[in-house]
Design a protein around this motif. Structure first.
Motif, PDB file in Angstrom:
ATOM      1  N   PHE A 127      10.335  -6.255 -16.178  1.00  0.00           N
ATOM      2  CA  PHE A 127       9.350  -5.188 -16.362  1.00  0.00           C
ATOM      3  C   PHE A 127       9.656  -4.360 -17.604  1.00  0.00           C
ATOM      4  O   PHE A 127       8.736  -3.841 -18.250  1.00  0.00           O
ATOM      5  N   ALA A 128      10.940  -4.229 -17.956  1.00  0.00           N
ATOM      6  CA  ALA A 128      11.299  -3.512 -19.187  1.00  0.00           C
ATOM      7  C   ALA A 128      10.790  -4.270 -20.413  1.00  0.00           C
ATOM      8  O   ALA A 128      10.256  -3.668 -21.355  1.00  0.00           O
ATOM      9  N   TRP A 176       1.504   1.962  -8.966  1.00  0.00           N
ATOM     10  CA  TRP A 176       1.067   0.569  -8.962  1.00  0.00           C
ATOM     11  C   TRP A 176       2.143  -0.371  -9.489  1.00  0.00           C
ATOM     12  O   TRP A 176       2.183  -1.548  -9.105  1.00  0.00           O
ATOM     13  N   GLN A 177       3.019   0.113 -10.361  1.00  0.00           N
ATOM     14  CA  GLN A 177       4.070  -0.767 -10.896  1.00  0.00           C
ATOM     15  C   GLN A 177       4.987  -1.279  -9.784  1.00  0.00           C
ATOM     16  O   GLN A 177       5.433  -2.424  -9.809  1.00  0.00           O
ATOM     17  N   TYR A 178       5.271  -0.437  -8.813  1.00  0.00           N
ATOM     18  CA  TYR A 178       6.140  -0.832  -7.713  1.00  0.00           C
ATOM     19  C   TYR A 178       5.446  -1.841  -6.797  1.00  0.00           C
ATOM     20  O   TYR A 178       6.086  -2.775  -6.298  1.00  0.00           O
ATOM     21  N   SER A 179       4.155  -1.644  -6.551  1.00  0.00           N
ATOM     22  CA  SER A 179       3.407  -2.635  -5.771  1.00  0.00           C
ATOM     23  C   SER A 179       3.401  -3.981  -6.477  1.00  0.00           C
ATOM     24  O   SER A 179       3.613  -5.035  -5.853  1.00  0.00           O
ATOM     25  N   LEU A 180       3.166  -3.960  -7.784  1.00  0.00           N
ATOM     26  CA  LEU A 180       3.182  -5.200  -8.562  1.00  0.00           C
ATOM     27  C   LEU A 180       4.561  -5.837  -8.512  1.00  0.00           C
ATOM     28  O   LEU A 180       4.697  -7.059  -8.388  1.00  0.00           O
ATOM     29  N   ALA A 233       0.832  -1.206   0.000  1.00  0.00           N
ATOM     30  CA  ALA A 233       0.000   0.000   0.000  1.00  0.00           C
ATOM     31  C   ALA A 233       0.865   1.253   0.000  1.00  0.00           C
ATOM     32  O   ALA A 233       0.582   2.221  -0.718  1.00  0.00           O
ATOM     33  N   LEU A 234       1.943   1.258   0.794  1.00  0.00           N
ATOM     34  CA  LEU A 234       2.843   2.406   0.814  1.00  0.00           C
ATOM     35  C   LEU A 234       3.524   2.587  -0.540  1.00  0.00           C
ATOM     36  O   LEU A 234       3.705   3.712  -1.016  1.00  0.00           O
ATOM     37  N   ALA A 235       3.933   1.468  -1.152  1.00  0.00           N
ATOM     38  CA  ALA A 235       4.555   1.551  -2.477  1.00  0.00           C
ATOM     39  C   ALA A 235       3.582   2.148  -3.489  1.00  0.00           C
ATOM     40  O   ALA A 235       3.963   2.963  -4.337  1.00  0.00           O
ATOM     41  N   PHE A 249      14.442   1.994 -11.901  1.00  0.00           N
ATOM     42  CA  PHE A 249      13.403   1.155 -11.310  1.00  0.00           C
ATOM     43  C   PHE A 249      14.010  -0.024 -10.533  1.00  0.00           C
ATOM     44  O   PHE A 249      13.646  -0.275  -9.371  1.00  0.00           O
ATOM     45  N   GLY A 250      14.922  -0.751 -11.152  1.00  0.00           N
ATOM     46  CA  GLY A 250      15.510  -1.924 -10.492  1.00  0.00           C
ATOM     47  C   GLY A 250      16.292  -1.570  -9.253  1.00  0.00           C
ATOM     48  O   GLY A 250      16.294  -2.322  -8.266  1.00  0.00           O
ATOM     49  N   ALA A 251      16.969  -0.413  -9.253  1.00  0.00           N
ATOM     50  CA  ALA A 251      17.725   0.024  -8.076  1.00  0.00           C
ATOM     51  C   ALA A 251      16.788   0.381  -6.928  1.00  0.00           C
ATOM     52  O   ALA A 251      17.063   0.068  -5.759  1.00  0.00           O
TER      53      ALA A 251
END
Length: 371
Positions: A316-317, A115-119, A107-109, A265-267
């Motif tokens: 994800f890329a 939403w991409q980070y939560s996924l 939820a925090l992400a 993103f990956g970092a």
């Protein structure tokens, strides 16, 4: 002097604004976590996690998901599972899943990053667990692990299982008044474990947002389109986690700042995965198992975070899911009458109910001692 005081005030206000944005997710997430702790016994789980097979790793991850908690509480639960008979890899799978698949962390992400980070948290957790299991099987020092387990078993004050003393059948637990009293006690037990981490996380995020220029992040993390930029940024992510001394429930706001300043993103995912590398987590593990085994686990955690950060970025890329931009922290830290206000209002009611239940549990405990 006046200018410095103004900057400090700005950092506090920013940190408070970020907490306001996330308060409802924390309050409701820990309510769900406490409820699951009451209705799922760790001892019963450990009986099914004894050999660390792939199927048991999957079961451990599932149990970790339904027993979601902060990183410090997860360390305690992991020790409990290992000393009750679970394989080390199964216990660690439970630990990773209990934070990286935690409802409140996702939820925090979502709130701070998108939403991409939560996924990615959900997609990356199985990869993280698999990498961890492989590394442990390849490198595990058996004699050191045996001494660590012995020390954990001899440690005083074994962790309380929130389901201890309750009926075994779920239907009976639902009807048992003690279940709801345990619910209130477990809820505030979670908050006691995490409140310092949360305060530190939001204060650090506010200070970084207000005081640290973008040039700092550009100097710390290599920039550009070269192939080596991603692995270098990902390698630096656990280092930054160690320096910030923030675990799973406090690193979301700081991750938002990293995203705002163009960190890959990956970092950022590797930074989020590194909640068990921070010094407080290492210190807790050292108290449980001794420093040598704690350092060994820390290296395993860091390596798993790095590998998973790279894999999830590439995945994800390929799927076209890398987010294009990030919301500014200043925008997220503003106070306004929107969905956050109403959800925070609901969370106040939840906290009040849990407080009443917790007080009843304390009253019952005092009556039992007095009797």
């Amino acid at each position: 002097m006046v200018n410095m005081l103004g900057m400090v005030w700005d950092s506090i206000i920013t940190g408070a604004g970020l907490f306001w944005r996330a308060a409802w997710a924390l309050a409701l997430g820990y309510a769900i976590s406490a409820a699951i702790q009451v209705f799922v016994s760790r001892r019963a789980a450990a009986e099914r996690l004894g050999d660390g097979s792939p199927a048991q790793l999957g079961l451990a991850a599932l149990l970790g998901f339904v027993s979601s908690s902060c990183s410090f509480a997860a360390l305690s639960a992991t020790r409990s599972l290992w000393t009750k008979g679970a394989a080390l890899t199964s216990a660690l799978a439970f630990m990773f899943a209990s934070t990286n698949l935690a409802i409140e962390v996702a939820a925090l992400a979502f709130i701070f990053l998108g939403w991409q980070y939560s996924l990615a948290l959900f997609a990356g957790a199985p990869i993280l667990i698999l990498v961890m299991a492989v590394l442990v099987r390849l490198t595990r020092p058996d004699q050191l692990a045996a001494r660590a387990l012995e020390q954990a078993e001899q440690a005083s004050g074994m962790d309380m299982d929130a389901a201890e003393g309750l009926p075994q059948r779920f239907s009976d637990r639902v009807r048992d008044e003690r279940s709801y009293e345990n619910l209130g006690r477990a809820y505030f037990g979670e908050w006691r474990m995490v409140y310092k981490e949360l305060i530190a996380g939001f204060l650090v995020a506010g200070a970084v947002a207000a005081l640290v220029p973008a040039s700092f992040f550009q100097a710390l993390f290599p920039q550009g389109d070269a192939w080596y930029v991603l692995p270098l940024q990902v390698l630096l992510a656990p280092v930054l986690a160690v320096l910030t001394v923030i675990g799973s429930m406090g690193n979301g706001p700081l991750a938002a700042i990293l995203a705002e300043h163009g960190i890959m993103f990956g970092a950022i995912m590797a930074f989020l995965y590194s909640d068990f590398v921070v010094p407080p987590a290492l210190k807790i593990n050292a108290r449980y198992y001794g420093w040598k085994f704690a350092v060994y686990l820390g290296l395993i955690f860091a390596a798993a975070a790095v590998v998973t950060g790279i894999v999830i970025h590439v995945l994800f890329a390929l799927l076209g899911l890398i987010p294009g931009g990030a919301r500014s922290v200043e925008e997220m830290a503003t106070f306004s009458i929107d969905y956050t206000f109403w959800l925070n209002l609901v969370s106040v009611i939840v906290v009040a109910v849990m407080f009443v239940l917790g007080r009843r549990a304390k009253s019952r405990a005092r009556a039992g001692v007095g009797g």
